[in-house]
Design a protein around this motif. Structure first.
Motif, PDB file in Angstrom:
ATOM      1  N   THR A  22      -0.745 -10.781   8.306  1.00  0.00           N
ATOM      2  CA  THR A  22      -1.832 -10.841   7.576  1.00  0.00           C
ATOM      3  C   THR A  22      -2.826  -9.722   7.466  1.00  0.00           C
ATOM      4  O   THR A  22      -3.674  -8.855   6.208  1.00  0.00           O
ATOM      5  N   GLY A  23      -3.896  -9.357   8.228  1.00  0.00           N
ATOM      6  CA  GLY A  23      -4.584  -8.391   8.612  1.00  0.00           C
ATOM      7  C   GLY A  23      -3.613  -7.540   8.323  1.00  0.00           C
ATOM      8  O   GLY A  23      -5.030  -6.372   7.295  1.00  0.00           O
ATOM      9  N   LEU A  24      -2.732  -6.643   8.347  1.00  0.00           N
ATOM     10  CA  LEU A  24      -2.525  -5.432   7.561  1.00  0.00           C
ATOM     11  C   LEU A  24      -2.045  -5.562   5.901  1.00  0.00           C
ATOM     12  O   LEU A  24      -2.668  -4.444   5.211  1.00  0.00           O
ATOM     13  N   SER A  25      -1.778  -6.259   5.715  1.00  0.00           N
ATOM     14  CA  SER A  25      -1.225  -7.008   4.294  1.00  0.00           C
ATOM     15  C   SER A  25      -2.816  -6.897   3.395  1.00  0.00           C
ATOM     16  O   SER A  25      -3.564  -6.539   2.570  1.00  0.00           O
ATOM     17  N   ILE A  26      -4.279  -7.133   4.300  1.00  0.00           N
ATOM     18  CA  ILE A  26      -5.697  -7.443   3.818  1.00  0.00           C
ATOM     19  C   ILE A  26      -5.921  -5.902   3.926  1.00  0.00           C
ATOM     20  O   ILE A  26      -6.774  -5.342   2.667  1.00  0.00           O
ATOM     21  N   ALA A  27      -5.440  -5.445   4.562  1.00  0.00           N
ATOM     22  CA  ALA A  27      -6.071  -3.733   5.366  1.00  0.00           C
ATOM     23  C   ALA A  27      -5.897  -2.934   4.061  1.00  0.00           C
ATOM     24  O   ALA A  27      -6.546  -2.226   3.171  1.00  0.00           O
ATOM     25  N   VAL A  28      -4.384  -3.412   3.101  1.00  0.00           N
ATOM     26  CA  VAL A  28      -4.342  -2.222   2.229  1.00  0.00           C
ATOM     27  C   VAL A  28      -4.103  -2.745   1.359  1.00  0.00           C
ATOM     28  O   VAL A  28      -4.211  -1.316   0.624  1.00  0.00           O
ATOM     29  N   ARG A  29      -4.266  -3.800   1.209  1.00  0.00           N
ATOM     30  CA  ARG A  29      -5.157  -4.120  -0.395  1.00  0.00           C
ATOM     31  C   ARG A  29      -6.291  -3.350  -0.738  1.00  0.00           C
ATOM     32  O   ARG A  29      -6.671  -3.130  -2.152  1.00  0.00           O
ATOM     33  N   SER A  30      -6.840  -3.527   0.328  1.00  0.00           N
ATOM     34  CA  SER A  30      -8.647  -2.658   0.101  1.00  0.00           C
ATOM     35  C   SER A  30      -8.838  -1.969   0.127  1.00  0.00           C
ATOM     36  O   SER A  30      -9.137  -0.938  -0.705  1.00  0.00           O
ATOM     37  N   VAL A  31      -7.799  -0.743   0.981  1.00  0.00           N
ATOM     38  CA  VAL A  31      -7.328   0.288   0.465  1.00  0.00           C
ATOM     39  C   VAL A  31      -6.972   0.429  -1.028  1.00  0.00           C
ATOM     40  O   VAL A  31      -7.927   1.752  -0.985  1.00  0.00           O
ATOM     41  N   LYS A  32      -6.133  -0.087  -1.557  1.00  0.00           N
ATOM     42  CA  LYS A  32      -6.100   0.609  -2.878  1.00  0.00           C
ATOM     43  C   LYS A  32      -6.442  -0.027  -3.685  1.00  0.00           C
ATOM     44  O   LYS A  32      -6.848   0.713  -4.431  1.00  0.00           O
ATOM     45  N   ARG A  33      -7.458  -1.401  -3.489  1.00  0.00           N
ATOM     46  CA  ARG A  33      -8.739  -1.304  -4.632  1.00  0.00           C
ATOM     47  C   ARG A  33      -9.564  -0.104  -4.377  1.00  0.00           C
ATOM     48  O   ARG A  33     -10.176   0.189  -5.276  1.00  0.00           O
ATOM     49  N   ILE A  34     -10.277   0.197  -3.006  1.00  0.00           N
ATOM     50  CA  ILE A  34     -10.893   1.233  -3.145  1.00  0.00           C
ATOM     51  C   ILE A  34     -10.823   2.616  -4.159  1.00  0.00           C
ATOM     52  O   ILE A  34     -11.417   3.722  -4.227  1.00  0.00           O
ATOM     53  N   LEU A  35      -9.093   3.289  -3.642  1.00  0.00           N
ATOM     54  CA  LEU A  35      -8.742   4.670  -4.686  1.00  0.00           C
ATOM     55  C   LEU A  35      -8.606   4.230  -5.524  1.00  0.00           C
ATOM     56  O   LEU A  35      -9.524   5.656  -6.320  1.00  0.00           O
TER      57      LEU A  35
END
Length: 84
Positions: A22-35
């Motif tokens: 869950t933590g990894l998924s949230i981090a990836v979604r956040s990186v995608k949004r920032i990009l």
């Protein structure tokens, strides 16, 4: 919780593998949004950047070293022969 500082990753979870995923998924979604929002990448470009990060994360130390050496070679070539 996933914390990265000075190249060292610390993972703490009380929920085991599901919590870690869950933590990894949230981090990836956040990186995608920032990009996409902060760096003006398209969704396709953002996914390519993330996919590359995952490839490097799964690579062996030798593969990462080879990748770094290849990148350094490209930089050296650009320094020797700057584009006009």
């Amino acid at each position: 919780m996933i914390k990265v500082e000075n190249g060292v990753c610390e993972i703490k979870t009380s929920e085991g593998v599901p919590g870690m995923m869950t933590g990894l998924s949230i981090a990836v979604r956040s990186v995608k949004r920032i990009l996409m929002e902060g760096c003006d990448h398209s969704e396709t470009e953002a996914k390519k950047v993330i996919d590359r990060a995952v490839e490097l994360g799964l690579a062996t130390d030798e593969e990462v070293t080879q990748e770094a050496m290849a990148a350094m070679g490209k930089v050296m070539m650009l320094l020797k022969n700057p584009p006009l």
